[in-house]
Design an enzyme around this catalytic site. Structure first.
Site, mmCIF file in Angstrom:
data_model
loop_
_atom_site.group_PDB
_atom_site.id
_atom_site.type_symbol
_atom_site.label_atom_id
_atom_site.label_comp_id
_atom_site.label_asym_id
_atom_site.label_seq_id
_atom_site.Cartn_x
_atom_site.Cartn_y
_atom_site.Cartn_z
ATOM 1 N N ASN A 175 74.714 -16.093 50.725
ATOM 2 C CA ASN A 175 74.468 -17.064 49.645
ATOM 3 C C ASN A 175 75.765 -17.759 49.250
ATOM 4 O OD1 ASN A 175 71.566 -17.162 48.470
ATOM 5 N ND2 ASN A 175 71.901 -15.010 48.982
ATOM 6 N N ARG A 181 75.952 -4.475 40.964
ATOM 7 C CA ARG A 181 76.374 -3.729 39.781
ATOM 8 C C ARG A 181 75.453 -4.084 38.630
ATOM 9 N NH1 ARG A 181 79.923 0.246 39.257
ATOM 10 N NH2 ARG A 181 80.333 -0.515 37.152
ATOM 11 N N LEU A 216 75.219 -4.895 34.849
ATOM 12 C CA LEU A 216 76.211 -5.433 33.916
ATOM 13 C C LEU A 216 76.051 -4.777 32.548
ATOM 14 C CD1 LEU A 216 75.720 -9.207 34.790
ATOM 15 C CD2 LEU A 216 77.406 -7.616 35.761
ATOM 16 N N ASN A 220 71.505 -15.270 38.433
ATOM 17 C CA ASN A 220 71.267 -14.285 39.491
ATOM 18 C C ASN A 220 70.163 -14.799 40.390
ATOM 19 O OD1 ASN A 220 71.528 -11.747 40.837
ATOM 20 N ND2 ASN A 220 69.653 -11.061 39.818
ATOM 21 N N HIS A 232 67.139 -13.115 42.785
ATOM 22 C CA HIS A 232 66.465 -11.849 43.093
ATOM 23 C C HIS A 232 65.401 -12.115 44.155
ATOM 24 C CE1 HIS A 232 64.894 -7.846 42.594
ATOM 25 N NE2 HIS A 232 63.674 -8.366 42.572
ATOM 26 N N THR A 242 70.040 -11.779 31.479
ATOM 27 C CA THR A 242 70.063 -11.185 30.137
ATOM 28 C C THR A 242 70.253 -9.678 30.324
ATOM 29 O OG1 THR A 242 67.677 -10.881 30.137
ATOM 30 C CG2 THR A 242 68.508 -12.953 29.202
ATOM 31 N N GLU A 293 68.119 -7.493 30.269
ATOM 32 C CA GLU A 293 66.990 -6.901 30.981
ATOM 33 C C GLU A 293 67.155 -7.111 32.482
ATOM 34 O OE1 GLU A 293 62.169 -7.359 31.160
ATOM 35 O OE2 GLU A 293 63.272 -8.529 29.688
ATOM 36 N N LEU A 294 67.228 -6.037 33.243
ATOM 37 C CA LEU A 294 67.486 -6.122 34.678
ATOM 38 C C LEU A 294 66.408 -6.947 35.386
ATOM 39 C CD1 LEU A 294 69.426 -5.017 36.906
ATOM 40 C CD2 LEU A 294 67.749 -3.208 37.260
HETATM 41 C C1 GRF Z 1 70.254 -11.723 48.390
HETATM 42 O O1 GRF Z 1 69.128 -11.515 49.180
HETATM 43 C C2 GRF Z 1 69.885 -11.721 46.942
HETATM 44 O O2 GRF Z 1 68.540 -11.979 46.708
HETATM 45 C C3 GRF Z 1 70.200 -10.359 46.469
HETATM 46 O O3 GRF Z 1 71.280 -9.927 47.255
HETATM 47 C C4 GRF Z 1 71.252 -10.594 48.508
HETATM 48 C C5 GRF Z 1 72.633 -11.078 48.803
HETATM 49 O O4 GRF Z 1 72.779 -11.464 50.125
HETATM 50 N N1 GRF Z 1 70.464 -10.374 45.057
HETATM 51 P P1 GRF Z 1 74.130 -12.185 50.620
HETATM 52 O O5 GRF Z 1 75.270 -11.232 50.339
HETATM 53 O O6 GRF Z 1 74.246 -13.461 49.869
HETATM 54 O O7 GRF Z 1 73.943 -12.379 52.086
#
Ligand code: GRF
Length: 216
Positions: free
Chosen positions: A17, A94, A96, A110, A112, A144, A146-147
């Protein structure tokens, strides 16, 4: 926030990413300033990606700190040296502390790998397959306390293919992430998406549901 929003990216691993952000900024399709990349893992490959792109990097390992609050204070001191307006969590493994979330309230994103609120937590691809779901995807949200529970901004969804493995599905989800994460962060950088009154807003309208993009 204005153009060239100063952005810090936090990673723990491979950083695909992060690479999508680097590529889009260098292509001129994403108007952020990548001010620094932070890792809690010294061998995270994302640190190499950042260094190759000429982005400042820092690494602090949590083992040297007595507790989460002490570690998070050290991380905040490092990040604040970069004066970020936006924090992008990109595979930062981690939890937070409340103090960290408060310090950057409304300025942490984030991603997810699930269509939140379905499947917070780990092993999302296998859980989607086990449940026989028709759709899977990924969600960009404000962080926030909340995970995996903060206000959602953008979701990329894709149909689950018959017979595909969790690994195959996970790869397809990651390709979606590489498009939706820079897009949503760009909205925040431009000031179009904001955290207000505890929720996400886009273009001055509250997002009761996230924006949804559908992929193949
Ligand atoms: C992603 O799939 C994201 O959804 C999750 O962690 C992964 C990170 O992948 N939170 P990368 O390190 O960006 O390849």
């Amino acid at each position: 926030m204005g153009a060239r929003c100063k952005t810090a990216i936090l990673i723990s691993g491979s950083g695909t990413n992060l690479q999508a952000f680097i590529d889009q900024v260098s292509a001129g399709t994403l108007d952020l300033e990548l001010a620094g990349v932070f890792s809690n893992q010294p061998d995270a490959y994302g640190l190499v990606r950042a260094q190759r792109a000429g982005i400042p990097t820092a690494c602090i390992e949590h083992g040297a700190y007595p507790d989460r609050d002490a570690f998070d204070r050290a991380v905040m001191a490092q990040l604040d040296a970069w004066q970020p307006q936006l924090l992008v969590l990109a595979g930062f493994m981690r939890i937070l502390s409340a103090g960290f979330v408060e310090h950057y309230r409304g300025r942490i994103l984030n991603i997810h790998p699930a269509l939140l609120p379905r499947y917070p937590g780990l092993n999302t691809h296998q859980r989607v397959l086990d449940a026989g779901d028709e759709w899977h995807g990924s969600t960009v949200h404000f962080v926030t306390e909340e995970l995996d529970g903060g206000p959602r901004i953008l979701q990329g969804r894709l149909p689950v293919r018959p017979g595909e493995s969790a690994a195959e599905l996970g790869e397809r989800v990651q390709r979606v992430e590489h498009q939706i994460y820079p897009q949503a962060a760009g909205w925040v950088g431009e000031g179009r998406a904001v955290f207000r009154d505890g929720g996400a807003w886009l273009d001055d309208k509250p997002l009761t549901e996230p924006v949804i993009r559908t992929f193949e």
